[in-house]
Design an enzyme around this catalytic site. Structure first.
Site, PDB file in Angstrom:
ATOM      1  N   ASP A 284      68.240  61.627  43.214  1.00 53.02           N
ATOM      2  CA  ASP A 284      67.470  60.730  44.070  1.00 53.02           C
ATOM      3  C   ASP A 284      68.107  60.585  45.455  1.00 53.02           C
ATOM      4  O   ASP A 284      69.326  60.478  45.578  1.00 53.02           O
ATOM      5  CB  ASP A 284      67.435  59.350  43.378  1.00 53.02           C
ATOM      6  CG  ASP A 284      66.575  58.352  44.108  1.00 53.02           C
ATOM      7  OD1 ASP A 284      65.374  58.624  44.254  1.00 53.02           O
ATOM      8  OD2 ASP A 284      67.092  57.306  44.542  1.00 53.02           O
ATOM      9  N   GLU A 326      65.473  65.295  45.788  1.00 51.68           N
ATOM     10  CA  GLU A 326      64.457  64.387  46.307  1.00 51.68           C
ATOM     11  C   GLU A 326      64.902  64.056  47.727  1.00 51.68           C
ATOM     12  O   GLU A 326      65.727  63.182  47.959  1.00 51.68           O
ATOM     13  CB  GLU A 326      64.340  63.122  45.447  1.00 51.68           C
ATOM     14  CG  GLU A 326      63.090  62.314  45.762  1.00 51.68           C
ATOM     15  CD  GLU A 326      63.323  61.066  46.613  1.00 51.68           C
ATOM     16  OE1 GLU A 326      62.347  60.529  47.145  1.00 51.68           O
ATOM     17  OE2 GLU A 326      64.479  60.633  46.755  1.00 51.68           O
TER      18      GLU A 326
HETATM   19  C1  GLC Z   1      63.722  57.466  46.120  1.00 50.81           C
HETATM   20  C2  GLC Z   1      62.734  56.966  45.090  1.00 50.81           C
HETATM   21  C3  GLC Z   1      62.157  55.671  45.571  1.00 50.81           C
HETATM   22  C4  GLC Z   1      63.268  54.677  45.756  1.00 50.81           C
HETATM   23  C5  GLC Z   1      64.359  55.227  46.662  1.00 50.81           C
HETATM   24  C6  GLC Z   1      65.587  54.410  46.594  1.00 50.81           C
HETATM   25  O1  GLC Z   1      63.129  57.777  47.305  1.00 50.81           O
HETATM   26  O2  GLC Z   1      61.742  57.924  44.881  1.00 50.81           O
HETATM   27  O3  GLC Z   1      61.200  55.173  44.686  1.00 50.81           O
HETATM   28  O4  GLC Z   1      62.763  53.492  46.313  1.00 50.81           O
HETATM   29  O5  GLC Z   1      64.742  56.536  46.288  1.00 50.81           O
HETATM   30  O6  GLC Z   1      66.249  54.600  45.369  1.00 50.81           O
END
Ligand code: GLC
Length: 651
Positions: A284, A326
């Site tokens: 993430d 991500e």
């Molecule tokens: C990523 C997740 C999102 C979250 C962020 C902080 O972007 O997809 O939902 O708010 O990380 O953890």
């Protein structure tokens, strides 16, 4: 020189390993460590080489790798070897994913297992389960504020339930994807608690400052992620009497990766989840891993080095496990998360294709593919042994992260065009029937992002309310069209749970104070299983959507040129409403499938002579692989009905 040092250091480290490690069968481990050590050592030196305790930290790292290798279950070790021998396995067109909240798709993990037949029926064979680790009651950013990285939140079940589910998935050849939130912890995590109690060891796990001097320096260049709900990037902690860096929400404390102990702790957690049976780990918010005063604190070179180090380490202990990046950042930055200046991916093998996602939404609103074609043209070829995760919707908002140069290249003015999209998707433009919700409005920059379920965004909610059949049909066709692109573009298509039956916005989040100020909850539904039953009733929206996607998935799996080997050729066809590209077989480039998509509400024409017909079709019996039908033709003009796509071949 480096090589010699690394060699002798490796020998020293191995001699010093704890005696119980020496007793294990570590043959594969040693081979892989030998192969990766030079790279691990070099990266660790660049990141942490100046520290007095460098050698000790390096020793700790190798010990962590060995311990987790010893813990790794035999069947996963076997699967590592199989995947090492077939290392391009995930580039095949056979994979189709879905992302889901375990407590939205079902109540918990054991119910999810009972409901597997539903996504198996659709043809899905990769499931991304949204974060399930222990997090505070109340606001927890949908599970992305983790307070215990090694335990599952009780309401989802137990670790045993997860292992059982993983085993069941593997029986059905379904890949399990789990989230690891590497950038931050919840402020209720044990490390944060110890930091708060004054432990300097744990204060060094975070970015903690006595006064505003350094925070102000950071703030000068750092943008805000959640400007409406968490302005600024630092939070005052009353108990500690200090400032903490909190880039996301004020209860999410950013981890300090300039401390090697943090790196090794998080790597241990990554390998821990790999050992629970995850095939793929979604890392993430990776763009945020390294903070530097004077920068936006995203996409820093060291963030890439950290990911390379994580990958190399994972190659030693759990080489069959893939990483998803991500990184929802600018198109030219996203691609770097595969690794720069390499041939094969050396950071994450898979990355969210946020560029394609946002461009698709532009095409739907404008009813033309000008920016879509331009944006894809600007997207550099990705590395080999790397693939996209192509999606239409996910649990997050839609950010309008196009490259301004691309917007200008197709004769729009960036600011005005983005404003048009926001107005369009929030239903404030002309006859737009979109029911999106604004998210993350920033007063300083004027930026806004968009929330809302796929069905509500494309006008299905409004159409069902008005009962206008042609509008319902158009919305359904748009949903199918968008999936027609992500299934054929190259990469793993990732569906979002509920979209396969046209789930509308769910506004019940407004009644929960922990969610009410975050409109992303509008599109994080609880599946309505009665509605899902309608997939078996012909004539319903649910049936049309579910059966279209099911068929599309089945057909995709049969088209070998849809495997992802940079085997795509984009065509600029002169008709702005059409998005056209060819996919060809890696080993047989003449074997082509022409993908043609019409984003307009009117039928459009494509002159096959203009695109050099012979390059795509040798015979005259052109057919659409998806529908199995012959497309309408007039002489050499292909006719594409409104909101339709074709996967054309004459083979
Ligand atoms: C990523 C997740 C999102 C979250 C962020 C902080 O972007 O997809 O939902 O708010 O990380 O953890």
């Amino acid at each position: 020189m480096y090589e010699q040092i690394s060699h002798s250091l490796l020998n020293e480290i191995l001699t010093d390993l704890k005696p119980e490690i020496h007793e294990e069968d570590l043959r594969h481990f040693y081979t892989r460590l030998g192969a990766n050590f030079y790279s691990i050592y070099s990266l660790f030196t660049i990141l942490y080489g100046k520290r007095d305790d460098f050698k000790e930290q390096m020793q700790k790292l190798v010990e962590t790798l060995a311990q987790q290798y010893i813990q790794r279950p035999a069947h996963l070790k076997l699967s590592d070897i199989v995947r090492e021998n077939n290392h391009n396995w995930f580039l095949s067109q056979e994979w189709v994913g879905i992302a889901q909240y375990p407590d939205g798709y079902s109540q918990n993990l054991s119910e999810l297992q009972q409901r597997m037949h539903y996504f198996l029926e659709l043809g899905v064979n990769m499931v991304h389960l949204m974060p399930m680790m222990v997090c505070p009651q109340g606001a927890s950013d949908g599970g992305y504020a983790v307070s215990d990285f090694r335990q599952i939140n009780q309401r989802f079940g137990s670790l045993e339930d997860l292992q059982e589910l993983a085993a069941e998935f593997h029986k059905h050849n379904v890949l399990l994807t789990l989230d690891v939130v590497v950038n931050h912890t919840s402020d209720e995590h044990e490390w944060a608690k110890k930091a708060r109690e004054g432990s300097s060891k744990y204060q060094d796990y975070y970015y903690i400052f006595d006064n505003r001097e350094v925070p102000d320096m950071f703030e000068a260049t750092m943008p805000e992620v959640f400007p409406e709900t968490a302005s600024g990037n630092f939070t005052w902690d009353e108990e500690m009497g200090k400032w903490v860096m909190t880039v996301f929400n004020n209860y999410q404390w950013d981890l300090n990766y300039s401390n090697p102990a943090v790196f090794t702790e998080m790597l241990d957690i990554i390998l821990y989840w790999a050992n629970q049976g995850a095939d793929i780990l979604r890392l993430d918010a990776v763009a945020f891993l390294w903070k530097k005063i004077g920068s936006i604190c995203q996409n820093e070179r060291e963030a890439h080095l950290l990911l390379q180090l994580m990958k190399d380490c994972c190659q030693v202990t759990a080489p069959g496990v893939l990483f998803i990046a991500e990184a929802i950042v600018a198109p030219v930055e996203i691609i770097k998360y595969f690794g720069e200046d390499a041939i094969n991916a050396k950071e994450c093998e898979i990355a969210y294709n946020a560029s394609l996602m946002a461009l698709l939404w532009d095409a739907v609103a404008t009813k033309n593919a000008k920016l879509l074609t331009q944006g894809i043209k600007s997207l550099p070829d990705k590395l080999e042994r790397a693939t996209w995760l192509n999606y239409v919707r996910c649990h997050d908002d839609i950010g309008l992260g196009y490259d301004d140069k691309d917007i200008r290249a197709v004769d729009y003015e960036p600011r005005a065009h983005r404003q048009f999209l926001i107005d369009y998707y929030t239903g404030n433009y002309g006859d737009s029937s979109s029911r999106g919700l604004p998210f993350g409005h920033n007063n300083k920059t004027g930026d806004t992002r968009i929330s809302g379920s796929l069905a509500s965004l494309v006008g299905l909610e409004a159409a069902l309310e008005s009962g206008e059949q042609s509008e319902i049909d158009d919305a359904v066709k748009t949903i199918v069209l968008m999936h027609g692109i992500i299934m054929s573009f190259g990469g793993i298509p990732l569906l979002y749970y509920g979209d396969e039956i046209g789930t509308l916005n769910d506004t019940s989040y407004l009644e929960d104070p922990a969610k009410a100020n975050d409109s992303r909850w509008a599109h994080r539904p609880r599946i309505d299983w009665e509605k899902a039953e309608l997939r078996n009733s012909p004539g319903t929206v649910e049936h049309t959507l579910f059966s279209s996607l099911k068929k599309m998935i089945a057909v995709r799996k049969e088209i070998s040129s849809f495997a992802d080997f940079n085997n795509r050729e984009l065509l600029d066809v002169g008709n702005p409403h059409l998005f056209v590209f060819a996919r060809f077989e890696y080993n047989q480039p003449t074997n082509k499938v022409l993908v043609v998509a019409n984003f307009d509400s009117e039928p459009q024409y494509l002159d096959l002579e203009d695109i050099g017909r012979k390059a795509y079709f040798r015979g005259s019996a052109i057919r659409d692989l998806y529908s199995g039908e012959k497309p309408a033709m007039f002489k050499d003009f292909l006719i594409i009905p409104p909101y339709r796509f074709y996967w054309l071949t004459d083979q």
